[in-house]
Design a protein around this motif. Structure first.
Motif, PDB file in Angstrom:
ATOM      1  N   HIS A   6       0.831  -0.688  -0.351  1.00  0.00           N
ATOM      2  CA  HIS A   6      -0.183  -0.154   0.255  1.00  0.00           C
ATOM      3  C   HIS A   6       1.079   1.378   0.347  1.00  0.00           C
ATOM      4  CE1 HIS A   6      -3.814  -2.332   0.782  1.00  0.00           C
ATOM      5  NE2 HIS A   6      -2.822  -3.398   1.360  1.00  0.00           N
ATOM      6  N   ASN A  27      -1.994  -1.608  -4.165  1.00  0.00           N
ATOM      7  CA  ASN A  27      -2.734  -0.612  -3.303  1.00  0.00           C
ATOM      8  C   ASN A  27      -2.309   1.060  -3.565  1.00  0.00           C
ATOM      9  OD1 ASN A  27      -4.708   1.984  -1.019  1.00  0.00           O
ATOM     10  ND2 ASN A  27      -6.281   0.497  -2.889  1.00  0.00           N
ATOM     11  N   THR A  29      -2.864   5.278  -2.882  1.00  0.00           N
ATOM     12  CA  THR A  29      -3.731   6.365  -2.210  1.00  0.00           C
ATOM     13  C   THR A  29      -2.818   7.907  -2.564  1.00  0.00           C
ATOM     14  OG1 THR A  29      -4.233   5.261  -0.685  1.00  0.00           O
ATOM     15  CG2 THR A  29      -4.592   7.279  -0.325  1.00  0.00           C
ATOM     16  N   GLY A  42      -6.609  11.588 -12.296  1.00  0.00           N
ATOM     17  CA  GLY A  42      -7.420  10.317 -12.229  1.00  0.00           C
ATOM     18  C   GLY A  42      -7.203   9.895 -14.127  1.00  0.00           C
ATOM     19  N   ALA A  51      -7.089   1.535 -12.095  1.00  0.00           N
ATOM     20  CA  ALA A  51      -8.087   2.422 -11.005  1.00  0.00           C
ATOM     21  C   ALA A  51      -8.518   1.536  -9.987  1.00  0.00           C
ATOM     22  CB  ALA A  51      -9.652   2.753 -11.826  1.00  0.00           C
ATOM     23  N   ASP A  52      -8.805   0.058 -10.237  1.00  0.00           N
ATOM     24  CA  ASP A  52      -9.082  -0.925  -9.083  1.00  0.00           C
ATOM     25  C   ASP A  52      -8.869  -0.639  -7.720  1.00  0.00           C
ATOM     26  OD1 ASP A  52      -7.393  -2.269 -10.375  1.00  0.00           O
ATOM     27  OD2 ASP A  52      -8.157  -3.847 -10.627  1.00  0.00           O
ATOM     28  N   ARG A  53      -7.491  -0.247  -7.839  1.00  0.00           N
ATOM     29  CA  ARG A  53      -6.053  -0.154  -7.467  1.00  0.00           C
ATOM     30  C   ARG A  53      -5.389   1.075  -6.399  1.00  0.00           C
ATOM     31  NH1 ARG A  53      -1.620  -1.939  -9.032  1.00  0.00           N
ATOM     32  NH2 ARG A  53      -2.296  -1.995 -11.619  1.00  0.00           N
ATOM     33  N   CYS A  54      -6.184   2.013  -7.496  1.00  0.00           N
ATOM     34  CA  CYS A  54      -5.766   3.441  -6.704  1.00  0.00           C
ATOM     35  C   CYS A  54      -7.018   4.464  -6.433  1.00  0.00           C
ATOM     36  CB  CYS A  54      -5.529   4.373  -8.187  1.00  0.00           C
ATOM     37  SG  CYS A  54      -4.037   3.665  -8.765  1.00  0.00           S
ATOM     38  N   SER A  55      -7.188   5.378  -5.420  1.00  0.00           N
ATOM     39  CA  SER A  55      -8.087   5.839  -4.721  1.00  0.00           C
ATOM     40  C   SER A  55      -6.170   7.673  -4.598  1.00  0.00           C
ATOM     41  CB  SER A  55      -7.881   5.407  -3.437  1.00  0.00           C
ATOM     42  OG  SER A  55      -8.314   4.470  -2.773  1.00  0.00           O
ATOM     43  N   LEU A  56      -8.177   8.461  -5.205  1.00  0.00           N
ATOM     44  CA  LEU A  56      -7.394  10.114  -5.468  1.00  0.00           C
ATOM     45  C   LEU A  56      -7.629  10.655  -4.170  1.00  0.00           C
ATOM     46  CD1 LEU A  56      -7.894   8.436  -7.993  1.00  0.00           C
ATOM     47  CD2 LEU A  56      -7.598  11.297  -8.942  1.00  0.00           C
ATOM     48  N   VAL A  57      -7.322  10.900  -3.259  1.00  0.00           N
ATOM     49  CA  VAL A  57      -7.866  12.247  -2.559  1.00  0.00           C
ATOM     50  C   VAL A  57      -7.354  13.217  -1.920  1.00  0.00           C
ATOM     51  CG1 VAL A  57      -7.822  11.809   0.148  1.00  0.00           C
ATOM     52  CG2 VAL A  57      -7.720   9.423  -1.443  1.00  0.00           C
ATOM     53  N   HIS A  71       0.097   1.914   5.241  1.00  0.00           N
ATOM     54  CA  HIS A  71       0.890   1.856   3.850  1.00  0.00           C
ATOM     55  C   HIS A  71       2.035   1.657   4.699  1.00  0.00           C
ATOM     56  CE1 HIS A  71      -2.039   5.073   3.785  1.00  0.00           C
ATOM     57  NE2 HIS A  71      -2.285   4.807   2.346  1.00  0.00           N
TER      58      HIS A  71
END
Length: 180
Positions: A6, A27, A29, A42, A51-57, A71
């Motif tokens: 992560h 994963n 972030t 994005g 996209a299935d492994r990434c988060s945008l914050v 992490h």
């Protein structure tokens, strides 16, 4: 090879470095304060099929409630050079909070060199112009080899210079975390 498990990418901007590490991660972030940068990021995430492994914050790194010890690695790209020394100290505390023991951190920064000294002050407010003509002022502090060496005493971490060129330095650090 950098990145594993992560990964937290602080100040990710448009996700410029994402193609270099995303394949190594379970994963990712991607964290930035700019909505506009995260929108561009994005698009890059989608283009890489990640996209299935990434988060945008979106948020302010100093106000965001990062989860504790979640992490395995972190990338901090061109963030320290915009922070005062006090904010730098706080950033390393935040990293200690969110990183698991033995996590690897890679710091990418603007290097302070003799060549750069001909055109810039080592630290201070600079005028920036965007391609659309917009102007704004930023605080910028270039990172020297001496600054990096001082991190061991001031932040209780072990830095290793991976690259130190005319414009960019890459430093990997090991830092003790408060994890059990």
């Amino acid at each position: 090879r950098f990145g594993c498990g992560h990964l937290l990418d602080l100040a990710c901007g448009t996700g410029f470095w994402l193609p270099h590490y995303v394949a190594n991660c379970v994963n990712v972030t991607l964290f930035d304060q700019s909505e506009r940068m995260l929108m561009e990021c994005g698009l890059k995430v989608g283009g890489l099929g990640a996209a299935d492994r990434c988060s945008l914050v979106q948020g302010d790194v100093f106000d965001y409630p990062f989860p504790t010890w979640t992490h395995d690695s972190a990338l901090v790209g061109f963030l320290l050079s915009h922070l005062s020394e006090e904010r730098e100290r706080l950033l390393f505390q935040i990293l200690r909070q969110t990183l698991r023991p033995n996590a690897r951190v890679l710091i990418l920064e603007s290097a302070w060199t003799e060549l750069r000294a001909k055109f810039n002050d080592k630290a201070g407010v600079q005028l920036r112009r965007l391609n659309d003509g917009t102007e704004f002022h930023i605080y910028k502090r270039y990172i020297s080899r001496q600054d990096i060496a001082a991190w061991e005493a001031t932040h209780a971490l072990t830095p290793r210079i991976e690259h130190f060129g005319q414009g960019l330095c890459a430093v990997s650090v090991s830092l003790a975390t408060g994890a059990p």
